[in-house]
Design a protein around this motif. Structure first.
Motif, PDB file in Angstrom:
ATOM      1  N   ILE A  24       0.842  -1.196   0.000  1.00 44.12           N
ATOM      2  CA  ILE A  24       0.000   0.000   0.000  1.00 44.12           C
ATOM      3  C   ILE A  24       0.875   1.242   0.000  1.00 44.12           C
ATOM      4  N   LEU A  25       0.538   2.194  -0.881  1.00 44.73           N
ATOM      5  CA  LEU A  25       1.176   3.509  -0.869  1.00 44.73           C
ATOM      6  C   LEU A  25       0.196   4.497  -0.240  1.00 44.73           C
ATOM      7  N   LEU A  26       0.600   5.117   0.858  1.00 38.62           N
ATOM      8  CA  LEU A  26      -0.210   6.128   1.537  1.00 38.62           C
ATOM      9  C   LEU A  26       0.380   7.498   1.238  1.00 38.62           C
ATOM     10  N   ILE A  27      -0.397   8.325   0.532  1.00 35.02           N
ATOM     11  CA  ILE A  27       0.033   9.691   0.206  1.00 35.02           C
ATOM     12  C   ILE A  27      -0.786  10.628   1.095  1.00 35.02           C
ATOM     13  N   GLU A  28      -0.168  11.103   2.161  1.00 28.80           N
ATOM     14  CA  GLU A  28      -0.872  11.845   3.207  1.00 28.80           C
ATOM     15  C   GLU A  28       0.132  12.721   3.944  1.00 28.80           C
ATOM     16  N   PHE A  30       3.946  15.448  -5.207  1.00 24.39           N
ATOM     17  CA  PHE A  30       4.970  15.119  -6.191  1.00 24.39           C
ATOM     18  C   PHE A  30       5.721  13.838  -5.813  1.00 24.39           C
ATOM     19  N   THR A  31       6.043  13.696  -4.524  1.00 21.76           N
ATOM     20  CA  THR A  31       6.731  12.482  -4.075  1.00 21.76           C
ATOM     21  C   THR A  31       5.840  11.262  -4.263  1.00 21.76           C
ATOM     22  N   GLY A  32       4.555  11.404  -3.933  1.00 19.50           N
ATOM     23  CA  GLY A  32       3.623  10.289  -4.104  1.00 19.50           C
ATOM     24  C   GLY A  32       3.504   9.860  -5.546  1.00 19.50           C
ATOM     25  N   LEU A  33       3.412  10.839  -6.458  1.00 20.69           N
ATOM     26  CA  LEU A  33       3.322  10.527  -7.883  1.00 20.69           C
ATOM     27  C   LEU A  33       4.582   9.813  -8.362  1.00 20.69           C
ATOM     28  N   LYS A  34       5.732  10.266  -7.911  1.00 19.17           N
ATOM     29  CA  LYS A  34       6.997   9.631  -8.300  1.00 19.17           C
ATOM     30  C   LYS A  34       7.066   8.204  -7.787  1.00 19.17           C
ATOM     31  N   ALA A  42       4.580   6.226  -7.019  1.00 15.43           N
ATOM     32  CA  ALA A  42       3.594   5.402  -7.726  1.00 15.43           C
ATOM     33  C   ALA A  42       4.112   4.959  -9.082  1.00 15.43           C
ATOM     34  N   GLY A  43       4.954   5.789  -9.703  1.00 13.05           N
ATOM     35  CA  GLY A  43       5.507   5.448 -11.007  1.00 13.05           C
ATOM     36  C   GLY A  43       6.693   4.505 -10.948  1.00 13.05           C
ATOM     37  N   LEU A  44       7.394   4.516  -9.821  1.00 17.57           N
ATOM     38  CA  LEU A  44       8.613   3.713  -9.709  1.00 17.57           C
ATOM     39  C   LEU A  44       8.377   2.332  -9.106  1.00 17.57           C
ATOM     40  N   ASN A  45       7.275   2.159  -8.373  1.00 19.21           N
ATOM     41  CA  ASN A  45       7.040   0.913  -7.646  1.00 19.21           C
ATOM     42  C   ASN A  45       5.657   0.352  -7.965  1.00 19.21           C
ATOM     43  N   ARG A  46       5.499  -0.945  -7.698  1.00 20.44           N
ATOM     44  CA  ARG A  46       4.217  -1.604  -7.921  1.00 20.44           C
ATOM     45  C   ARG A  46       3.474  -1.728  -6.594  1.00 20.44           C
ATOM     46  N   TYR A  47       2.260  -1.146  -6.559  1.00 17.13           N
ATOM     47  CA  TYR A  47       1.444  -1.196  -5.350  1.00 17.13           C
ATOM     48  C   TYR A  47       0.117  -1.885  -5.652  1.00 17.13           C
ATOM     49  N   ASP A  48      -0.440  -2.513  -4.613  1.00 18.09           N
ATOM     50  CA  ASP A  48      -1.748  -3.147  -4.735  1.00 18.09           C
ATOM     51  C   ASP A  48      -2.877  -2.173  -4.430  1.00 18.09           C
ATOM     52  N   LEU A  49      -2.564  -1.076  -3.741  1.00 15.57           N
ATOM     53  CA  LEU A  49      -3.557  -0.067  -3.386  1.00 15.57           C
ATOM     54  C   LEU A  49      -2.839   1.239  -3.087  1.00 15.57           C
ATOM     55  N   ILE A  50      -3.452   2.355  -3.531  1.00 16.04           N
ATOM     56  CA  ILE A  50      -2.959   3.685  -3.184  1.00 16.04           C
ATOM     57  C   ILE A  50      -4.043   4.404  -2.393  1.00 16.04           C
ATOM     58  N   ILE A  51      -3.691   4.856  -1.182  1.00 16.22           N
ATOM     59  CA  ILE A  51      -4.589   5.666  -0.359  1.00 16.22           C
ATOM     60  C   ILE A  51      -4.103   7.105  -0.470  1.00 16.22           C
ATOM     61  N   LEU A  52      -4.978   7.985  -0.940  1.00 15.53           N
ATOM     62  CA  LEU A  52      -4.544   9.305  -1.408  1.00 15.53           C
ATOM     63  C   LEU A  52      -5.388  10.424  -0.795  1.00 15.53           C
ATOM     64  N   ASP A  53      -4.726  11.313  -0.048  1.00 16.43           N
ATOM     65  CA  ASP A  53      -5.391  12.495   0.487  1.00 16.43           C
ATOM     66  C   ASP A  53      -5.616  13.509  -0.638  1.00 16.43           C
ATOM     67  N   VAL A  54      -6.603  14.378  -0.477  1.00 15.89           N
ATOM     68  CA  VAL A  54      -6.879  15.397  -1.496  1.00 15.89           C
ATOM     69  C   VAL A  54      -6.032  16.642  -1.278  1.00 15.89           C
ATOM     70  N   MET A  55      -6.034  17.168  -0.061  1.00 12.20           N
ATOM     71  CA  MET A  55      -5.306  18.409   0.231  1.00 12.20           C
ATOM     72  C   MET A  55      -3.862  18.073   0.588  1.00 12.20           C
ATOM     73  N   LEU A  56      -2.983  18.199  -0.415  1.00 13.22           N
ATOM     74  CA  LEU A  56      -1.579  17.837  -0.250  1.00 13.22           C
ATOM     75  C   LEU A  56      -0.680  19.004  -0.636  1.00 13.22           C
ATOM     76  N   PRO A  57       0.501  19.114  -0.012  1.00 11.12           N
ATOM     77  CA  PRO A  57       1.478  20.089  -0.494  1.00 11.12           C
ATOM     78  C   PRO A  57       2.054  19.662  -1.845  1.00 11.12           C
ATOM     79  N   GLY A  58       2.379  20.652  -2.646  1.00 12.37           N
ATOM     80  CA  GLY A  58       3.048  20.365  -3.919  1.00 12.37           C
ATOM     81  C   GLY A  58       2.100  20.122  -5.062  1.00 12.37           C
ATOM     82  N   MET A  59       1.223  19.141  -4.945  1.00 14.11           N
ATOM     83  CA  MET A  59       0.257  18.811  -5.995  1.00 14.11           C
ATOM     84  C   MET A  59      -1.023  18.296  -5.346  1.00 14.11           C
ATOM     85  N   ASN A  60      -2.146  18.838  -5.759  1.00 12.52           N
ATOM     86  CA  ASN A  60      -3.446  18.401  -5.255  1.00 12.52           C
ATOM     87  C   ASN A  60      -3.655  16.917  -5.498  1.00 12.52           C
ATOM     88  N   GLY A  61      -4.297  16.236  -4.532  1.00 11.57           N
ATOM     89  CA  GLY A  61      -4.490  14.800  -4.642  1.00 11.57           C
ATOM     90  C   GLY A  61      -5.268  14.367  -5.865  1.00 11.57           C
TER      91      GLY A  61
END
Length: 226
Positions: free
Chosen positions: A3-7, A34-38, A40-59
């Motif tokens: 799981i990738l948690l972007i929060e 931006f870190t979460g997007l990077k 997600a592109g570099l690794n294989r995840y079974d699930l991404i949990i993604l916040d909307v209000m994030l620094p750098g780039m909106n969820g």
């Protein structure tokens, strides 16, 4: 599951890590868009949990960019916004699920486990389903009607697949929300109607015979009427 948690809120990160600990999940953390997007592109995840209000780039922008590269990975949106238009916008970016803050750990666990079961069920089903001249190849995630390829978003595909594997069966909006979006809203959302209209424009309007039918007061059914 991986799981990738972007929060970006440490308290929410700690809550989710504690809540999923011992559930046989491994959680990677990204604290900005931006870190979460990077990651997600570099690794294989079974699930991404993604916040909307994030620094750098909106969820929601992160979600859109992930989908451009990966149509398969499930994305669960976290947000304090609970209006219908906010939820519809998340699904327009091809999110799979939407959980409002604050949330209960039992509900989060149930949703994560549902994604795990859904992945297992997909592996055990047949590769192709069809009705009339409409065919879905479930391995390649492609849709054709006659000799015409139909290009669908990830959410449109899941909706069509669910209608097709339940062809000739009337499905209520609640059934569709639960099975396609893994959600159980009690707030009158019209997201099902919106996406049924999207599908009709692609698989019905260009063709003489219509396959998606409204059953007034009950829901929708996919059937090949003479």
């Amino acid at each position: 599951m991986e799981i990738l948690l972007i929060e970006d809120e440490p308290s929410v990160i700690s809550l989710i890590e504690r809540g999923l600990k011992g559930e046989n999940h491994r959680i990677s953390i990204a604290m900005d868009g931006f870190t979460g997007l990077k990651m997600a592109g570099l690794n294989r995840y079974d699930l991404i949990i993604l916040d909307v209000m994030l620094p750098g780039m909106n969820g929601l922008d992160v979600c859109k960019n992930i989908r451009m590269a990966n149509e398969e990975v499930p994305i669960l949106i976290l947000s304090a916004l609970n209006q219908t238009e906010d939820i519809v916008e998340a699904f327009n970016r091809d999110a799979d699920d939407y959980l409002t803050k604050p949330f209960k750990l039992d509900e989060l666990r149930a949703r994560v486990n549902r994604f795990s079961r859904r992945a297992t069920n997909r592996k055990s089903t047949s590769n192709t389903v069809s009705i009339g001249n409409l065919v879905i190849d479930r391995d390649s995630k492609t849709v054709t009607r006659g000799n015409t390829p139909i290009i669908l978003t990830a959410t449109e595909y899941r909706l069509l697949e669910y209608l097709l594997i339940n062809k000739n069966k009337v499905l209520s909006r609640v059934d569709i929300l639960e099975k396609v979006w893994s959600m159980d809203f009690n707030m009158g959302t019209n997201v099902v109607d919106v996406y049924v209209n999207y599908l009709r424009k692609k698989i019905d309007h260009p063709f003489e015979k219509k396959l998606i039918h409204t059953v007034i007061g009950m829901g929708y059914v996919l059937r090949n009427e003479n």
